[in-house]
Design a protein around this motif. Structure first.
Motif, short mmCIF file in Angstrom:
data_model
loop_
_atom_site.label_atom_id
_atom_site.label_comp_id
_atom_site.label_asym_id
_atom_site.label_seq_id
_atom_site.Cartn_x
_atom_site.Cartn_y
_atom_site.Cartn_z
N PHE A 217 8.59 -7.63 0.27
CA PHE A 217 7.47 -7.31 1.16
C PHE A 217 6.15 -7.00 0.46
N LEU A 218 6.15 -6.83 -0.86
CA LEU A 218 4.87 -6.57 -1.53
C LEU A 218 3.84 -7.67 -1.26
N PRO A 219 4.23 -8.96 -1.37
CA PRO A 219 3.24 -10.01 -1.07
C PRO A 219 2.67 -9.90 0.35
N LEU A 220 3.51 -9.49 1.32
CA LEU A 220 3.05 -9.33 2.69
C LEU A 220 2.07 -8.17 2.81
N TYR A 221 2.34 -7.09 2.07
CA TYR A 221 1.43 -5.93 2.04
C TYR A 221 0.06 -6.34 1.49
N PHE A 222 0.06 -7.11 0.41
CA PHE A 222 -1.21 -7.55 -0.17
C PHE A 222 -1.97 -8.46 0.78
N LYS A 223 -1.23 -9.27 1.53
CA LYS A 223 -1.87 -10.20 2.46
C LYS A 223 -2.43 -9.48 3.69
N GLU A 224 -1.59 -8.59 4.30
CA GLU A 224 -1.98 -7.94 5.55
C GLU A 224 -2.95 -6.79 5.35
N GLU A 225 -2.73 -6.01 4.31
CA GLU A 225 -3.50 -4.78 4.13
C GLU A 225 -4.73 -4.96 3.25
N LEU A 226 -4.57 -5.76 2.18
CA LEU A 226 -5.66 -5.91 1.22
C LEU A 226 -6.39 -7.24 1.33
N PHE A 227 -5.86 -8.17 2.13
CA PHE A 227 -6.46 -9.49 2.34
C PHE A 227 -6.68 -10.24 1.01
N LEU A 228 -5.69 -10.14 0.12
CA LEU A 228 -5.81 -10.81 -1.18
C LEU A 228 -5.59 -12.31 -1.02
N PRO A 229 -6.33 -13.13 -1.76
CA PRO A 229 -6.04 -14.57 -1.78
C PRO A 229 -4.71 -14.82 -2.46
N ASN A 233 -2.53 -12.59 -5.15
CA ASN A 233 -1.31 -12.00 -4.60
C ASN A 233 -0.16 -12.10 -5.61
N GLY A 234 0.02 -13.30 -6.18
CA GLY A 234 1.08 -13.49 -7.17
C GLY A 234 0.90 -12.62 -8.39
N LEU A 235 -0.34 -12.47 -8.84
CA LEU A 235 -0.63 -11.66 -10.02
C LEU A 235 -0.32 -10.19 -9.76
N TYR A 236 -0.75 -9.68 -8.61
CA TYR A 236 -0.51 -8.28 -8.27
C TYR A 236 0.99 -7.99 -8.12
N THR A 237 1.72 -8.94 -7.53
CA THR A 237 3.15 -8.75 -7.33
C THR A 237 3.90 -8.64 -8.65
N THR A 238 3.40 -9.32 -9.68
CA THR A 238 4.06 -9.32 -10.98
C THR A 238 3.87 -8.01 -11.73
N PRO A 292 -5.63 2.31 -1.50
CA PRO A 292 -6.14 0.93 -1.64
C PRO A 292 -6.59 0.37 -0.30
N SER A 293 -7.56 -0.52 -0.34
CA SER A 293 -8.04 -1.18 0.87
C SER A 293 -8.62 -2.53 0.48
N CYS A 294 -9.08 -3.29 1.48
CA CYS A 294 -9.68 -4.59 1.18
C CYS A 294 -10.97 -4.44 0.37
N HIS A 295 -11.57 -3.24 0.41
CA HIS A 295 -12.80 -2.99 -0.35
C HIS A 295 -12.50 -2.58 -1.79
N ARG A 296 -11.34 -2.02 -2.03
CA ARG A 296 -10.96 -1.60 -3.39
C ARG A 296 -9.51 -1.99 -3.68
N PRO A 297 -9.20 -3.29 -3.67
CA PRO A 297 -7.82 -3.74 -3.93
C PRO A 297 -7.36 -3.45 -5.36
N TRP A 298 -8.31 -3.30 -6.29
CA TRP A 298 -7.94 -3.03 -7.68
C TRP A 298 -7.15 -1.74 -7.83
N LEU A 299 -7.34 -0.80 -6.86
CA LEU A 299 -6.57 0.44 -6.91
C LEU A 299 -5.08 0.17 -6.80
N ALA A 300 -4.72 -0.85 -6.03
CA ALA A 300 -3.31 -1.20 -5.87
C ALA A 300 -2.71 -1.64 -7.20
N ALA A 301 -3.48 -2.42 -7.99
CA ALA A 301 -2.99 -2.86 -9.29
C ALA A 301 -2.75 -1.69 -10.23
#
Length: 388
Positions: A217-229, A233-238, A292-301
């Motif tokens: 579900f991490l890829p889904l979280y990045f897509k729904e919550e952070l709107f990552l391309p 998405n693949g990079l963050y999941t790794t 983390p949010s769509c404005h600061r997705p780097w916090l998730a990383a």
């Protein structure tokens, strides 16, 4: 553009086939390894896995159901691998080296997960034999080479091994399970009354609970919550898996040195690292849900990097405890632990699906807080009852 046109429903059935197979064998595989010797059981399992992998393209071309049956058998064989490897570790590695052992051989999980997808996607483009069968032939060949090495290099006990020096053999024989320790029966009554066993099982339950959520579900979280391309998405999941691979091998060495130095007892070491794993990951999960949010997705990383470090401490905590508290019955305890892990995976995926179905607001806040709660529960129990 492939030649085997199976609909998505049948493809999904194939993904779950190995899971059903492993459920059949995992609860008995560890006991068999303890009773009959892990090497013999592991040889049969690996050889079967290799034959099934090499024959996969032929079976797929012949019949869907023939291939489906081979996937079920594949899962049954996989159910023997981890309990047998843990049983070997209990017979070969002294207590002050078990954290490093566990970190080293479980690193294969992260290496395989990261590399097999890349290798497979590249081989699919190879024109030879339509590309995709080459994947099965390559991995089958790797399994065959590994089987030969296992046959000639590995033994159930250091006293039976011809490849190590006499001083190594003498050192190990005084520190591991004795060769003449025969496991004629499993002390189920004592195992089922042991609070130390339940502490390990509960920790593995929560460990697997979070692994299942992260992998699925991490890829889904990045897509729904952070709107990552998709590329990001693949990079963050790794990130958390890569961090675990590096940090657990470093931390395991530290844990073993603490035990060897005599500054801390083994029980204190496993409780220290499990406490860091539990409370650290719980804190990060809450932060991941809030900040983390769509404005600061780097916090998730950043948070996932820290999560991977804290999570890897569990190898030096409950996992080291699992392979230390009863070396003669490590295979049996591992089978019990794997059963708890499978149960956790089922509950985790169904919980997220249920929350999604209900359409509750702040879905990911709920999911991550549930993860934090189960981590805290197991961590507190282990700090009270755990043992090294």
């Amino acid at each position: 553009q492939g030649t085997i046109l199976w609909p998505p429903t049948r493809q999904t059935m194939l993904f779950s086939a190995t899971y059903y197979g492993s459920l059949v064998t995992m609860l008995v595989s560890g006991t068999m390894a303890d009773k009959f010797g892990p090497k013999r059981i592991l040889m049969i399992a690996i050889l079967s896995l290799t034959v099934l992998t090499l024959s996969a393209p032929m079976l797929a071309e012949f019949s869907y159901w023939a291939y489906y049956a081979s996937r079920v058998l594949l899962g049954m064989c996989e159910g023997f691998v981890i309990p047998c490897v843990n049983a070997l570790g209990g017979r070969w590695f002294p207590p002050n080296e078990k954290s490093a052992m566990a970190a080293l051989y479980t690193s294969g999980n992260q290496i395989a997960a990261g590399s097999s997808g890349l290798i497979g996607s590249w081989l699919c483009k190879v024109p030879l034999m339509e590309g995709w069968p080459v994947i099965f032939y390559l991995f089958g060949l790797i399994g065959l080479v590994w089987f030969v090495m296992l046959t000639y290099v590995v033994s159930d006990h250091p006293s039976e091994n011809r490849w190590i020096r006499s001083d190594e053999k003498e050192y190990l024989e005084g520190r591991v399970v004795q060769k003449n320790t025969k496991v004629t029966s499993i002390p189920w009554a004592k195992i089922l009354r042991s609070r130390e066993v339940y502490a390990c099982l509960l920790c593995n339950f929560t460990f697997s609970f979070m692994v299942s959520i992260n992998q699925n579900f991490l890829p889904l979280y990045f897509k729904e919550e952070l709107f990552l391309p998709l590329s990001m998405n693949g990079l963050y999941t790794t990130v958390p898996f890569l961090t675990q691979l590096i940090s657990k091998n470093i931390l395991a060495t530290v844990a073993d040195k603490l035990k060897s130095s005599g500054k801390m007892f083994p029980t204190h070491v496993v409780k220290l690292f499990q406490g860091i794993a539990t409370f650290g990951t719980a804190l990060i999960l809450v932060c991941l849900a809030l900040f983390p949010s769509c404005h600061r997705p780097w916090l998730a990383a950043v948070l996932l990097f820290l999560y991977g470090m804290f999570f890897s401490c569990g190898i030096c905590g409950f996992f080291t405890s699992l392979i230390s508290i009863a070396p003669s019955y490590t295979g049996t305890l591992t089978s019990m632990s794997m059963g708890c892990g499978q149960l956790a995976s089922i509950i985790a995926t169904n919980s997220v699906s249920a929350i999604t179905y209900q359409g509750w607001p702040h879905k990911w806040l709920i999911v991550f807080c549930i993860g934090a709660a189960v981590q805290l529960t197991s961590g507190i129990f282990f700090l009270i009852f755990g043992s090294g």
